[in-house]
Design an enzyme around this catalytic site. Structure first.
Site, short mmCIF file in Angstrom:
data_model
loop_
_atom_site.label_atom_id
_atom_site.label_comp_id
_atom_site.label_asym_id
_atom_site.label_seq_id
_atom_site.Cartn_x
_atom_site.Cartn_y
_atom_site.Cartn_z
N ASP A 47 0.92 -1.15 -0.05
CA ASP A 47 0.19 -0.17 -0.15
C ASP A 47 0.92 1.27 0.04
O ASP A 47 2.13 1.31 0.40
CB ASP A 47 -0.95 0.11 1.33
CG ASP A 47 -1.91 -1.07 1.05
OD1 ASP A 47 -2.33 -1.74 -0.03
OD2 ASP A 47 -2.35 -1.39 2.34
N1 URA Z 1 -1.35 -6.06 3.73
C1 URA Z 1 -1.89 -4.58 3.88
O1 URA Z 1 -2.85 -4.60 4.46
N2 URA Z 1 -1.26 -3.93 3.07
C2 URA Z 1 0.15 -3.96 2.42
O2 URA Z 1 0.42 -2.90 2.00
C3 URA Z 1 0.48 -5.38 2.51
C4 URA Z 1 -0.07 -6.34 3.03
#
Ligand code: URA
Length: 230
Positions: A101
């Protein structure tokens, strides 16, 4: 290999652009002006474009320490992508292996080898990913069994695969998952009534994030590191 194909592979030009630079007399083979796009090259031939010798770029395998604020995508109208942190030739051939993310930090693998990245990101191969998670509320011991048994995420039909949770401090845990569902870590903690405040990927498979890489830095993987995922 044909001369025009070799030029395309080295430069990212299209076949027709490669033909054009040949017609424009910009290409030499062993110092002689090249005229035929279909010329079959020998491995020892030296091809130059506009006076610069061309070299094939092999498949590339890179580890980056992603900072927050960068997106794992080749193109985004609203945010800088992780590729903005890189200075490499033929960047358009590279892709990230899965995604973190925008606000997640930590290890991202980048390659132009689609088969290799499939081995890491496809759920079929169960490649483990370990995240350090900082949480708004203390993590109860009961979460260890819940995550090991599988969690029903909102809007999904199947339980998550068994995940390993280690509580490091009341508000900090290490979570190892072998799937890559959308926002999976944040949604797993949301499902047990907690909120992820900060998320950092420390390890993919047997490969830990290199502690010498500062946020925003990257390096090429060694052959041994690449082989961990073959
Ligand atoms: N899970 C999440 O919620 N975000 C990420 O960036 C990676 C795994």
């Amino acid at each position: 290999m044909r001369l025009d194909k070799f030029i395309c592979d080295c430069t990212g030009l299209t076949r027709s652009q490669a033909g054009k630079v040949i017609r424009q007399k910009l290409v030499t083979v062993n110092g002689e002006l090249a005229k035929q796009p279909a010329l079959q090259l020998k491995t020892t031939d030296k091809v130059s474009l506009d006076g610069e010798e061309l070299e094939l770029i092999g498949l590339r395998y890179i580890m980056m320490h992603k900072p927050a604020g960068y997106i794992c995508s080749t193109d985004d109208p609203d945010h800088d992508t992780v590729f903005a942190l890189m200075d490499e030739p033929l960047m358009e051939r590279l892709h990230t292996v899965g995604r973190l993310d925008l606000d997640t930090t930590g290890m991202v693998l980048i390659t132009d080898d689609g088969q290799w990245s499939h081995k890491i990101s496809s759920p079929k191969h169960h490649c483990a990913k370990t995240y350090r998670v900082w949480l708004a509320d203390p993590v109860p011991e009961s979460a260890i069994a819940q995550f090991a048994e599988g969690i029903m995420l909102r809007g999904e039909k199947d339980l998550t695969k068994p995940a390993e949770l280690v509580i490091v401090e009341p508000h900090q845990a290490l979570l190892t998952i072998s799937e890559g569902r959308y926002h999976q870590v944040k949604r797993m903690f949301a499902a047990i009534g907690n909120k992820v405040e900060k998320l950092h990927r420390e390890q993919i498979g047997a490969l830990p994030l290199d502690p010498d890489l500062e946020e925003g830095e990257y390096r090429y993987l060694t052959d041994e590191e690449v082989a961990l995922f073959r």
